[in-house]
Design a protein around this motif. Structure first.
Motif, PDB file in Angstrom:
ATOM      1  N   ASP A   1       0.827  -1.206   0.000  1.00  0.00           N
ATOM      2  CA  ASP A   1       0.000   0.000   0.000  1.00  0.00           C
ATOM      3  C   ASP A   1       0.862   1.256   0.000  1.00  0.00           C
ATOM      4  O   ASP A   1       0.609   2.203   0.746  1.00  0.00           O
ATOM      5  CB  ASP A   1      -0.948   0.007   1.211  1.00  0.00           C
ATOM      6  N   LYS A   2       1.869   1.260  -0.828  1.00  0.00           N
ATOM      7  CA  LYS A   2       2.683   2.461  -0.983  1.00  0.00           C
ATOM      8  C   LYS A   2       1.790   3.625  -1.394  1.00  0.00           C
ATOM      9  O   LYS A   2       0.812   3.437  -2.127  1.00  0.00           O
ATOM     10  CB  LYS A   2       3.761   2.246  -2.044  1.00  0.00           C
ATOM     11  N   LEU A   3       2.136   4.827  -0.968  1.00  0.00           N
ATOM     12  CA  LEU A   3       1.318   5.988  -1.319  1.00  0.00           C
ATOM     13  C   LEU A   3       1.273   6.177  -2.827  1.00  0.00           C
ATOM     14  O   LEU A   3       0.219   6.480  -3.398  1.00  0.00           O
ATOM     15  CB  LEU A   3       1.862   7.247  -0.644  1.00  0.00           C
ATOM     16  N   LYS A   4       2.399   5.977  -3.506  1.00  0.00           N
ATOM     17  CA  LYS A   4       2.414   6.149  -4.963  1.00  0.00           C
ATOM     18  C   LYS A   4       1.489   5.145  -5.640  1.00  0.00           C
ATOM     19  O   LYS A   4       0.818   5.465  -6.621  1.00  0.00           O
ATOM     20  CB  LYS A   4       3.838   6.010  -5.513  1.00  0.00           C
ATOM     21  N   ALA A   5       1.426   3.920  -5.103  1.00  0.00           N
ATOM     22  CA  ALA A   5       0.572   2.888  -5.698  1.00  0.00           C
ATOM     23  C   ALA A   5      -0.899   3.225  -5.507  1.00  0.00           C
ATOM     24  O   ALA A   5      -1.713   3.071  -6.431  1.00  0.00           O
ATOM     25  CB  ALA A   5       0.892   1.530  -5.089  1.00  0.00           C
ATOM     26  N   ASP A   6      -1.261   3.691  -4.308  1.00  0.00           N
ATOM     27  CA  ASP A   6      -2.664   4.010  -4.058  1.00  0.00           C
ATOM     28  C   ASP A   6      -3.100   5.263  -4.816  1.00  0.00           C
ATOM     29  O   ASP A   6      -4.246   5.351  -5.272  1.00  0.00           O
ATOM     30  CB  ASP A   6      -2.903   4.179  -2.558  1.00  0.00           C
ATOM     31  N   LEU A   7      -2.205   6.235  -4.957  1.00  0.00           N
ATOM     32  CA  LEU A   7      -2.537   7.413  -5.763  1.00  0.00           C
ATOM     33  C   LEU A   7      -2.719   7.018  -7.229  1.00  0.00           C
ATOM     34  O   LEU A   7      -3.633   7.494  -7.904  1.00  0.00           O
ATOM     35  CB  LEU A   7      -1.439   8.480  -5.637  1.00  0.00           C
ATOM     36  N   ALA A   8      -1.855   6.141  -7.717  1.00  0.00           N
ATOM     37  CA  ALA A   8      -1.973   5.679  -9.102  1.00  0.00           C
ATOM     38  C   ALA A   8      -3.304   4.965  -9.316  1.00  0.00           C
ATOM     39  O   ALA A   8      -4.006   5.209 -10.304  1.00  0.00           O
ATOM     40  CB  ALA A   8      -0.811   4.754  -9.453  1.00  0.00           C
ATOM     41  N   LYS A   9      -3.660   4.095  -8.378  1.00  0.00           N
ATOM     42  CA  LYS A   9      -4.923   3.363  -8.505  1.00  0.00           C
ATOM     43  C   LYS A   9      -6.103   4.322  -8.484  1.00  0.00           C
ATOM     44  O   LYS A   9      -7.055   4.179  -9.252  1.00  0.00           O
ATOM     45  CB  LYS A   9      -5.057   2.347  -7.380  1.00  0.00           C
ATOM     46  N   ALA A  10      -6.036   5.311  -7.605  1.00  0.00           N
ATOM     47  CA  ALA A  10      -7.144   6.259  -7.457  1.00  0.00           C
ATOM     48  C   ALA A  10      -7.379   7.059  -8.734  1.00  0.00           C
ATOM     49  O   ALA A  10      -8.509   7.174  -9.213  1.00  0.00           O
ATOM     50  CB  ALA A  10      -6.870   7.200  -6.288  1.00  0.00           C
ATOM     51  N   VAL A  11      -6.306   7.599  -9.307  1.00  0.00           N
ATOM     52  CA  VAL A  11      -6.494   8.448 -10.489  1.00  0.00           C
ATOM     53  C   VAL A  11      -6.701   7.604 -11.748  1.00  0.00           C
ATOM     54  O   VAL A  11      -7.448   8.007 -12.657  1.00  0.00           O
ATOM     55  CB  VAL A  11      -5.328   9.446 -10.675  1.00  0.00           C
ATOM     56  N   MET A  12      -6.081   6.419 -11.799  1.00  0.00           N
ATOM     57  CA  MET A  12      -6.269   5.562 -12.970  1.00  0.00           C
ATOM     58  C   MET A  12      -7.664   4.955 -13.010  1.00  0.00           C
ATOM     59  O   MET A  12      -8.101   4.449 -14.047  1.00  0.00           O
ATOM     60  CB  MET A  12      -5.213   4.457 -12.997  1.00  0.00           C
ATOM     61  N   SER A  13      -8.387   5.004 -11.891  1.00  0.00           N
ATOM     62  CA  SER A  13      -9.760   4.488 -11.882  1.00  0.00           C
ATOM     63  C   SER A  13     -10.723   5.444 -12.568  1.00  0.00           C
ATOM     64  O   SER A  13     -11.874   5.084 -12.834  1.00  0.00           O
ATOM     65  CB  SER A  13     -10.219   4.233 -10.442  1.00  0.00           C
ATOM     66  N   ILE A  14     -10.267   6.659 -12.863  1.00  0.00           N
ATOM     67  CA  ILE A  14     -11.095   7.618 -13.597  1.00  0.00           C
ATOM     68  C   ILE A  14     -11.047   7.250 -15.077  1.00  0.00           C
ATOM     69  O   ILE A  14      -9.970   7.045 -15.647  1.00  0.00           O
ATOM     70  CB  ILE A  14     -10.579   9.057 -13.373  1.00  0.00           C
ATOM     71  N   GLY A  15     -12.200   7.170 -15.700  1.00  0.00           N
ATOM     72  CA  GLY A  15     -12.312   6.613 -17.047  1.00  0.00           C
ATOM     73  C   GLY A  15     -11.356   7.161 -18.092  1.00  0.00           C
ATOM     74  O   GLY A  15     -10.790   6.412 -18.879  1.00  0.00           O
ATOM     75  N   ALA A  16     -11.164   8.463 -18.140  1.00  0.00           N
ATOM     76  CA  ALA A  16     -10.393   9.070 -19.217  1.00  0.00           C
ATOM     77  C   ALA A  16      -8.886   9.081 -18.969  1.00  0.00           C
ATOM     78  O   ALA A  16      -8.115   9.457 -19.847  1.00  0.00           O
ATOM     79  CB  ALA A  16     -10.869  10.500 -19.454  1.00  0.00           C
TER      80      ALA A  16
END
Length: 209
Positions: A102-117
């Motif tokens: 649960d690295k911060l970079k990994a969770d931030l990546a998952k959060a923003v990559m979950s946005i469709g565009a």
């Protein structure tokens, strides 16, 4: 709309981002803005991040009329464009993030990559890491954009996100229901997802304390 791919889905994210922001320390400041939209591009971080960047979220607001003309022309032709958004977090708490999964970079990546565009994510100097030597960056914490070893170090967190061109083009795009570029609409959604992620890690940190 496009069902679960519709931008309407992001309304709940923005609402969640507001409540997440109430959880974070009051001095944490999060700002997303356009760094590239079609031919319009900026390279430097704006001096005043608290300024109003206008309807397109582009810091060089003197270009707003040109951007409007560009977007209207895309609309007329049934065309679309993508671009890039930068997100800066000022005064982030230190020590956010786990050492492995649960690295911060990994969770931030998952959060923003979950946005469709969203089709790309990086932090710090991002892709530039592929073009430098270790001696160029050794000891320079600034290149890591506030995250080292997957954990926030207290410096500004700097994220860059790539937005794809709007999928609907051609005659359907001319009907008036589709934006030729969704970057302006994506900005508050990205800010909200970053707030939610930081709030999650901040609450976890407080629980450990």
């Amino acid at each position: 709309g496009g069902g679960r791919s519709s931008g309407r889905e992001t309304l709940a994210r923005v609402i969640g981002g507001y409540f997440a922001s109430l959880t974070l320390p009051t001095d944490v400041f999060i700002k997303a803005y356009t760094t590239k939209m079609g031919p319009f591009q900026i390279e430097k971080v704006p001096e005043d991040l608290a300024a109003d960047f206008g309807p397109y979220g582009f810091p060089a607001t003197d270009k707003n009329s040109e951007i409007e003309k560009f977007l209207l022309d895309l609309k007329k032709r049934g065309e679309s464009c993508g671009g890039r958004i930068q997100i800066i977090v000022r005064n982030p708490p230190k020590g956010l993030g786990e050492p492995a999964f649960d690295k911060l970079k990994a969770d931030l990546a998952k959060a923003v990559m979950s946005i469709g565009a969203v089709v790309g994510f990086s932090y710090g100097i991002g892709e530039e890491f592929a073009h430098v030597y270790g001696s160029d960056i050794s000891g320079r914490a600034s290149v890591f954009g506030g995250i080292e070893g997957g954990i926030s170090n207290g410096d500004d967190i700097i994220l860059n996100v790539i937005i794809k061109p709007t999928s609907t083009i051609g005659e359907k795009a001319k009907e008036g229901r589709h934006d030729p570029c969704i970057i302006p609409r994506a900005i508050p959604v990205l800010e909200s997802m970053v707030k939610i992620t930081l709030a999650d890690h901040y609450l976890r940190q407080k629980a450990y304390d």
